[in-house]
Enzyme design. Structure first.
Site, PDB file in Angstrom:
ATOM      1  CD  GLU B  50      -1.807  -2.285   1.766  1.00 27.88           C
ATOM      2  OE1 GLU B  50      -0.634  -2.529   2.105  1.00 27.88           O
ATOM      3  OE2 GLU B  50      -2.750  -3.093   1.914  1.00 27.88           O
ATOM      4  CG  PHE B 112      -9.502  -9.401  11.430  1.00 26.54           C
ATOM      5  CD1 PHE B 112      -8.237  -9.713  11.918  1.00 26.54           C
ATOM      6  CD2 PHE B 112      -9.724  -9.491  10.064  1.00 26.54           C
ATOM      7  CE1 PHE B 112      -7.222 -10.123  11.060  1.00 26.54           C
ATOM      8  CE2 PHE B 112      -8.724  -9.907   9.198  1.00 26.54           C
ATOM      9  CZ  PHE B 112      -7.462 -10.209   9.702  1.00 26.54           C
ATOM     10  CD  GLN B 113      -7.153  -7.087   7.697  1.00 27.51           C
ATOM     11  OE1 GLN B 113      -8.062  -6.936   6.880  1.00 27.51           O
ATOM     12  NE2 GLN B 113      -5.950  -7.542   7.353  1.00 27.51           N
ATOM     13  CE  LYS B 162     -17.002  -6.687   3.277  1.00 27.38           C
ATOM     14  NZ  LYS B 162     -16.450  -7.997   3.653  1.00 27.38           N
ATOM     15  CG  MET B 468      22.313  13.483   3.431  1.00 27.18           C
ATOM     16  SD  MET B 468      23.369  14.702   2.626  1.00 27.18           S
ATOM     17  CE  MET B 468      22.302  15.249   1.284  1.00 27.18           C
TER      18      MET B 468
END
Lengths: 159, 555
Positions: B50, B112-113, B162, B468
Site C-alpha cells: 500500500e 479484526f483489521q 464496509k 548523506m
C-alpha cells in the site's frame, strides 16, 4: 513577550471537531492553558474558547492555522480588556469548627456559593474573571485547599 | 438511479475524470473491488504494498497536476498509507485516499483489521471523513476532491465502513464545479509591493513549489524578465524556471550554490514566490535575509511570518499575482547586478571530482542523462545524496519534471512515484534516481513495473553506504560511521531479473553513456546499478545552524 492569548473558535459541530483542534495544537507545539467547548444557540455550531500561552507570532499562527481547519467557520483573537470574561470554579477546602465561619465570610465577600458543608470540608463555587478566581484561591489557601477544578475562560462581547 | 456505495464511489471518481487509481485489495474493500471488476473505465494499478500505491498516486499527481487516488483496505492497509499521505501533505500534493473500514456496528470494538484511520491521519491530511450514511457518500467524495485542489493543495482521506459500500441509495451525477481561485491581495499592499520592486536595485527571485501548484511558470519567467533579476528555485520548484536560462543560479539553501548564497547576502529585495522558507533553505533563520527586504507571495496566510519575518506579504494565487505584477511594472534594468551575478556563476560552478581516473561521478551521470533526453525526462528521486545531485546536475526545463519528497524526506518514495509519473505521462522518459539505501526500502515495486511493463528506469547510485548520513558523520561525528555502512550482499542485477526487470551496470566512467542510452531505448523497466565511490560528498553545504551566506565549498 509571552502572554495568555484568548482565542474564540466558531466551528461546525462535526464529530471529531475537538480532536482536530487538539491535534493541531499538539502538532504545532502550541501550549494550551485551557479549552472550553460547548454548543451555542444553534446546535450545529460549536463554540470553543482556548487560552494559549505565547507571543505575538504564536497568536498569529494560532489564528491562521486554526482558520485552515475545514470545520472551522471563524477564529477571533479576543482582547481580554474588551470582553466579558468568565470562568467557573469549584473548590473544596478544609474546615474545622473555627474556620467554618471565616470561610463563609470569604465566600460572601466574593459572592461565591456554598455548595456543600461536610464535617471537615466545605465545597464552594465561584464564577468570575480570572483575577477574581485567582485571588479567591489565594484567600482560601491558608485553610488548606483539598481539591480545585476550573473550567477555563469563556468570553462574550456586548457591543 | 439506485446504486450501491461501491458503485457510487466509482461513479464519483469518474465524475472527477479519474482514469487511474492505485491500490491493494482486502476484506473491507471487497465490495469496492467487486464494483471495480465491472468498471473498465477505471484502470486500477495493483502495487506490491500500500505504501507504494500511496507514493504512486502522489507521483501521478505531482507529474500531471491532477488529483492522485489511492485505495486501500482497513487496518494495516490504511496505516501503510500513512507515510505516503504525510509525504503528500508536507509537499502540498492533491491526493484522495479512500480506505475501507470494518462495518459500522463493528467500529470501536477492536474488530479484526480495524484502525481509527481518521484519528491517525488528522495531522497529515487537509481534512478527512468517516462516512456514516451511504446517502452522504457522493457529497463527501466530491467535497474531498474540492478540498484537495482548493487553496493550498493537499491530501484528503475518506474512510468508508464496509456496510456502507454495500448499501444502496439514489445517485445523481454531478459535474464538478470549477475550483475557486482565491481573491487578489489587498490592492493597497499590492501597489506598495510594486513600488518596493521599482525601488530595488538588486532584486532576487526565490521560487518554491507554489509556482508549480499555481501553474505559474510562464508568469514567473515573464516576471523575472521584467524585473531583470536572478532566479533561484527551491527543491520543490525544480523545473518551475528553465534552468538553461542565464538568470537561473541554482538552488538556494543547505545544498544551494555559492552564487545563490551571495545573492541572498547582497540583494536588496528578496521576492519569495510560493515558498514557505523551509529550514533546508533558510538554514539559520535568525540571519536569513538580514541585509534585504522581503516580499512574500503565497496562497496560505499561515506561511507569512512563520519561519521568517517579511516586509510585505501578498496572499493569493501566484499566477494571478505575478501576471498583475508584470502589467504594473515597467521593464527594469539591473545590468550591474546581473553582471555581478554572472561573474559569481563563472567563479563558482558546481563541481565534483571523481575519486579515481575512471570513477563514476553522479554529476556526469545526470549531465549525460540531461543530454540524452534533451532535458525532457521526468526525474523522480528517493532521499539522500542522489536526490541533491539530481537537483544540482540535471537541467530541469519544465514544471512537474522533478518529483521528489522535499518536506518529509521520505526514503522509499521514488520508485512508487516513478510508476505513477510514468502512467500519468506515458510518452515521457521516467527515471527514478535512488541510493542503495532507499532502494532497499521499497524495491518490491519493481514487481509492479514488470507486471504492467511500466518502462521506468531505476537508477541506483550504489555506494554501499547511507551517503548523506555518512557525510554528516564525517563532518560532525568524528567519522564514526555508525550503522551507515550497509555491507549488504544484494546482487542488484539478479534481484532485478528476479522481479522480471532488465538489469544493467555502470561500473566505470566509459559505461555511463552507452548504458544510459540502452536503458532509455529499452522500452521496458530497467534497473541500472551505478557503482559510485562512498566518499563523494554533496557540496556546497551549509552546516546545521549556520548562515546560508557561508556554504562550505570543500570538505
Amino acid at each position: 513577550m509571552e502572554k495568555d492569548i484568548l482565542v474564540k473558535v466558531t466551528a461546525h459541530n462535526c464529530p471529531g471537531l475537538l480532536q482536530r483542534v487538539c491535534a493541531l495544537f499538539s502538532r504545532r507545539f502550541f501550549n494550551i492553558q485551557s479549552i472550553v467547548a460547548a454548543q451555542n444557540l444553534n446546535p450545529e455550531v460549536s463554540q470553543i474558547f482556548i487560552v494559549v500561552r505565547g507571543d505575538n507570532r504564536i497568536a498569529r499562527q494560532v489564528e491562521k492555522q486554526l482558520d485552515k481547519l475545514y470545520d472551522v467557520v471563524s477564529v477571533e483573537i479576543l482582547d481580554a480588556d474588551k470582553v466579558i470574561l468568565r470562568e467557573h470554579m469549584m473548590i473544596k477546602v478544609k474546615k474545622d469548627e473555627e474556620s467554618g465561619a471565616q470561610l463563609i465570610a470569604i465566600a460572601n465577600a466574593f459572592h461565591a456559593s456554598v455548595l456543600q458543608v461536610g464535617s471537615d470540608a466545605m465545597a464552594l463555587e465561584l464564577s468570575g474573571d480570572v483575577r477574581q478566581l485567582n485571588s479567591f484561591v489565594e484567600m482560601l489557601k491558608p485553610f488548606g485547599v483539598l481539591e480545585m477544578i476550573r473550567t477555563g475562560a469563556m468570553a462574550m462581547t456586548v457591543s | 438511479m439506485l446504486l450501491t456505495g461501491s458503485e457510487i464511489i466509482l461513479q464519483c471518481l469518474l465524475e472527477q475524470k479519474v482514469d487511474t487509481i492505485f491500490g491493494y485489495p482486502g476484506g473491507a474493500v471487497l465490495n469496492i473491488y467487486d464494483a471495480l471488476y465491472k468498471c473498465p473505465e477505471i484502470r486500477h494499478v495493483l502495487t506490491s504494498h500500500e505504501q507504494g500505491a500511496s507514493h504512486a498516486a502522489d507521483g501521478y499527481a505531482r507529474s500531471t497536476g491532477k488529483v492522485g487516488v489511492v485505495l486501500a483496505t482497513s487496518g494495516p492497509g490504511a496505516t501503510n498509507l500513512v507515510t505516503g499521505i504525510a509525504t503528500a501533505y508536507m509537499d502540498s500534493v492533491p491526493v484522495v485516499a479512500i480506505t475501507g473500514n470494518v462495518t459500522s456496528p463493528q467500529l470501536g470494538l477492536d474488530s479484526f483489521q480495524e484502525v481509527d484511520i481518521t484519528g491517525v491521519t488528522m495531522p497529515i491530511t487537509k481534512h478527512n471523513f468517516l462516512v456514516r450514511r451511504v446517502e452522504d457518500l457522493a457529497g463527501i467524495i466530491r467535497e474531498a476532491f474540492r478540498i484537495a485542489q482548493t487553496g493550498r493543495k493537499g491530501p484528503v482521506l475518506i474512510d468508508v465502513p464496509k456496510d456502507i459500500t454495500a448499501q444502496s441509495c439514489e445517485y445523481t451525477p454531478v459535474q464538478p464545479a470549477p475550483i475557486e481561485q482565491p481573491p487578489m491581495p489587498d490592492h493597497g499592499w499590492f501597489l506598495k509591493a510594486v513600488e518596493m520592486i521599482k525601488k530595488s536595485e538588486r532584486p532576487f527571485i526565490y521560487a518554491g513549489g507554489g509556482v508549480l501548484a499555481a501553474e505559474a511558470a510562464e508568469e514567473l519567467s515573464a516576471f523575472a524578465q521584467k524585473v531583470d533579476a536572478p532566479v533561484s528555485c527551491s527543491l520543490m520548484c525544480q523545473g518551475g524556471f528553465d534552468q538553461r536560462s542565464e538568470r537561473y543560479i541554482g538552488m538556494l539553501g543547505m545544498h544551494g550554490t555559492k552564487t545563490a548564497s551571495n545573492c541572498i547576502r547582497d540583494c536588496d529585495l528578496l521576492i519569495a514566490v510560493g515558498t514557505r522558507f523551509s529550514d533546508r533553505v533558510t538554514c539559520d533563520t535568525g540571519t536569513f535575509g538580514k541585509n534585504c527586504k522581503i516580499l512574500q507571495i503565497d496562497i496560505d496566510p499561515a506561511e507569512f511570518n512563520k519561519n521568517v519575518e517579511v516586509n510585505i506579504r501578498l496572499k493569493g494565487d501566484a499566477k494571478a499575482i505575478l501576471s498583475a505584477m508584470c502589467e504594473a511594472l515597467p521593464d527594469m534594468q539591473h545590468a550591474a547586478w546581473m553582471g555581478q551575478v554572472g561573474a559569481w556563476k563563472t567563479e563558482y560552478p558546481l563541481a565534483q571530482q571523481a575519486m579515481t581516473d575512471d570513477g563514476v561521478t553522479p554529476k556526469e551521470v545526470f549531465e549525460t542523462l540531461a543530454e540524452l533526453t534533451d532535458g525532457e525526462a521526468i526525474i523522480t528521486t528517493e532521499v539522500g545524496q542522489h536526490q541533491m545531485w539530481a537537483a544540482q546536475y540535471f537541467t530541469f526545463r519544465h514544471p512537474r519534471q522533478m518529483v521528489t519528497s522535499g518536506g518529509l524526506g521520505t526514503m522509499g518514495f521514488g520508485l512508487g512515484a516513478a510508476l505513477g509519473a510514468q502512467l500519468g505521462n506515458p510518452d515521457s522518459i521516467v527515471i527514478n534516481a535512488a541510493g542503495d539505501g532507499s532502494f532497499h526500502m521499497n524495491c518490491n515495486e519493481l514487481a509492479t513495473a514488470a507486471r504492467y511493463n511500466i518502462p521506468v528506469i531505476e537508477l541506483v547510485f550504489n555506494n554501499g553506504v547511507l551517503g548523506m548520513v555518512r557525510q554528516w558523520q564525517r563532518l560532525f561525528y568524528g567519522k564514526r560511521f555508525s550503522q551507515t555502512t550497509l555491507e549488504k550482499k544484494t546482487n542488484y542485477e539478479l534481484l532485478a531479473e528476479g522481479f522480471g526487470v532488465k538489469a544493467m551496470t555502470i561500473a566505470k566512467r566509459e559505461d555511463i553513456r552507452p548504458v544510459l542510452k540502452a536503458a532509455i531505448e529499452a522500452g521496458e523497466p530497467v534497473l541500472v546499478n551505478c557503482l559510485i565511490d562512498k566518499d563523494i560528498n554533496v557540496l556546497p553545504m551549509v552546516p546545521g545552524g549556520k548562515s546560508v551566506e557561508e556554504p562550505m565549498l570543500t570538505i
